[in-house]
Design an enzyme around this catalytic site. Structure first.
Site, PDB file in Angstrom:
ATOM      1  CE  LYS B  79      33.562  50.917  38.385  1.00  0.00           C
ATOM      2  NZ  LYS B  79      32.501  50.411  37.500  1.00  0.00           N
ATOM      3  CB  SER B 154      33.233  46.548  37.189  1.00  0.00           C
ATOM      4  OG  SER B 154      32.551  47.724  36.796  1.00  0.00           O
ATOM      5  CB  SER B 178      29.435  47.757  36.436  1.00  0.00           C
ATOM      6  OG  SER B 178      30.121  46.739  35.764  1.00  0.00           O
TER       7      SER B 178
END
Lengths: 100, 476
Positions: B79, B154, B178
């Site tokens: 990420k 997210s 997330s």
């Protein structure tokens, strides 16, 4: 009720420039979020605070064994938007009428 | 041998690497091929690194030497808020557009030690603020199951990368769901470890009392492999937990279900799938029972006070002085204000301003302090059901999200509507307990994935792995 002045003040405290258009949307969004989160105000809590209950504890250590001075200077300053020698360069902090 | 990576887990790929059925280079290339084929449509990656094969070559040398870790040569997606020294990292924000990480995150250092291969950095909601990956400064990510829908967020890029076969596994971060919610929307496995289990050093901070890094994988066993590898105490994170060992409980497990929490706002198909999932566990010998968590319904409200408060503080560091974007202006103060005005997106500004509001002197007690007190009540609810009493349960089960993946654009206009997607995932962050999201089937018409979530007491990831493996029919 969140006024446009409230949003201006909060944005100024947050050091964020917001346009008039953004102000209107921020105001209504924040009002609706606050409307939702305010439900917690009706919860009877008996005055327990986070600090008394929290499993997280502070970690201390002696202020010693620093790394060798200067070994990270270049790598960190390489990311600065503007530099002068080994300093980060910024705009003047006081307005010009403070000049000699 | 031709490499059909869609069939691979970390464990299986590792076995093939050890038997020299293919090299780490071939394995990496197979993933790059999938990315080249699919990522123009899905946009899971913000950047695919240009040295992937060189990394794989180093892994191959290590494999040849015989001194190997399970994660050696395994291609991973990371990420875009986890630092890899010298590489770009932006938290999907304009304000960090050309920023290069100056050190390795603790978890990255551990993966480098194993010679894992980093494929690239994945798209996300800016500063991990969002539940759909639509709040990225670099474009939306699409759900591999249906390109008109969001992948969740997210960590939507990480989940989509794994789901499309563009990474064997990925790292995400989970502040309110997330990792788990996008895993659920994309039909893969997501783990949020116990707060403090994985070091936050080198994770770009959002809500520091809530943030945890977590793996997104195809199988529960893979999540376990990554978790165990990364579960190392780190003196650089003051909330990092000391080593803990988990003794497997061999007895029959009881799973608690807070049925009254599921009554409102759950999609009918999601509920039907959840009830079927409970049945499935009962048929396997688990005992499932109704439990009461009287304060858990306040979790989302608590979250939307504490998280913005912490985020507004954490994001104060982005001021255009030491790194990142700098807007031109005459004075230093104007530079802060303009840089942050131009560098942050709408959702980030919303949360910073909201955080400033709940922390301001007139409202601090009514919002921030009150939220912390109610947070303790939720923690007490969990202590009670997990506690040593005859009615105790070993785990709690809920759907992972109240709906399957929703259409792109459906919720961006109404933040509150977007926030509701996290209603079931937020409690684990509020309380700090570990939680595992696993896929539980697909919708009848659109074939969109469903997911269920298990939560366990602090430091009992072992319980989650055991239940998750049983649920998915994996070998224990």
């Amino acid at each position: 009720m969140i006024s446009s002045e409230d949003i201006e003040k909060l944005a100024a405290l947050s050091r964020i420039e917001v346009s008039d258009e953004e102000k209107g949307k921020l105001g209504s969004d924040i009002e609706s979020i606050l409307g939702y989160v305010s439900e917690i105000q009706d919860v009877v809590t008996g005055g327990i605070t986070q600090a008394e209950k929290s499993p997280v504890h502070n970690v201390m250590r002696e202020d010693e064994s620093p790394h060798e001075s200067g070994i990270y200077t270049e790598i960190l300053l390489a990311e600065a938007p503007a530099r002068e020698g080994n300093f980060v360069r910024v705009k003047k902090i006081l307005p010009s009428n403070y000049d000699d | 041998m031709t490499i059909d990576i869609s069939q691979f887990s970390i464990r299986k790929a590792h076995e093939h690497l050890m038997k020299k059925d293919f090299s780490a280079r071939e394995l990496a290339q197979a993933h790059l091929d999938v990315v080249a084929e699919k990522d123009a449509d899905i946009h899971a990656y913000i950047e695919v690194y240009d040295d992937v094969l060189a990394q794989a070559d180093i892994a191959d040398k290590r494999i040849a030497s015989g001194d190997v870790d399970t994660l050696t040569g395994i291609p991973l997606a990371i990420k875009d808020n986890i630092l890899i020294s010298g590489r770009k990292v932006s938290a999907a924000s304009k304000i960090l557009e050309n920023y290069h990480a100056t050190y390795d995150a603790h978890v990255i250092g551990l993966l480098k030690k194993a010679n894992s291969v980093f494929l690239g950095r994945t798209n996300m909601d800016e500063f991990a603020m969002g539940g759909s990956t639509e709040h990225s400064a670099y474009g939306v990510t699409r759900n591999p199951y249906d390109l008109s829908r969001v992948p969740g967020g997210s960590s939507g890029g990480s989940a989509a990368a794994v789901a499309m076969g563009g990474a064997l596994a990925a790292l995400g971060s989970d502040t309110g769901g997330s990792v788990r919610q996008p895993a659920s929307f994309c039909g893969v496995v997501g783990l949020k470890p116990t707060y403090g289990a994985l070091s936050r050093s080198g994770l770009i901070a959002m809500g520091s009392s809530l943030d945890q890094i977590g793996p997104i994988t195809k199988t529960v066993s893979d999540a376990e492999i990554l978790f165990k590898h990364l579960r190392v105490h780190d003196p650089k994170d003051s909330t990092s937990l000391p080593a803990y060992t988990q003794q497997r409980s061999d007895g029959k497990l009881t799973i608690g279900i807070p049925y009254d929490f599921l009554e409102k706002g759950v999609d009918r198909e999601v509920r039907r799938n959840f009830d079927a999932s409970v049945k499935k566990l009962e048929n396997m010998g688990y005992s499932c029972t109704d439990i009461k968590l009287p304060h858990v319904k306040h979790s989302l409200a608590i979250y939307y006070i504490i998280m913005p408060a912490e985020a507004s503080t954490n994001l104060a560091r982005f001021d255009g002085v030491r790194y990142g974007m700098r807007a031109s202006s005459d004075t230093l103060l104007a530079q802060y204000v303009k840089t942050r005005g131009a560098g942050f997106g709408a959702e980030v500004k919303r949360r910073i301003v909201l955080g400033a509001y709940v922390l301001s002197s007139g409202y601090y007690d009514a919002y921030y302090n009150k939220a912390n007190s109610v947070r303790n009540l939720v923690a007490q609810d969990f202590d009670t059901v997990f506690g040593a009493n005859e009615k105790r349960v070993h785990a709690i089960m809920t759907p992972t999200a109240p709906t399957p993946a929703f259409p792109i654009g459906e919720r961006t206009a109404d933040p509150l509507q977007m926030y509701l997607a996290d209603i079931f995932t937020v409690p684990a962050n509020i309380v700090g307990v570990p939680a595992l999201a696993v896929p539980s089937g697909v919708t009848e018409r659109g074939k969109l994935p469903f997911g269920v979530q298990f939560m366990a007491p602090h430091m009992r990831e072992d319980t989650l792995f055991r239940i998750g493996k049983d649920f998915l029919g994996e070998q224990q």
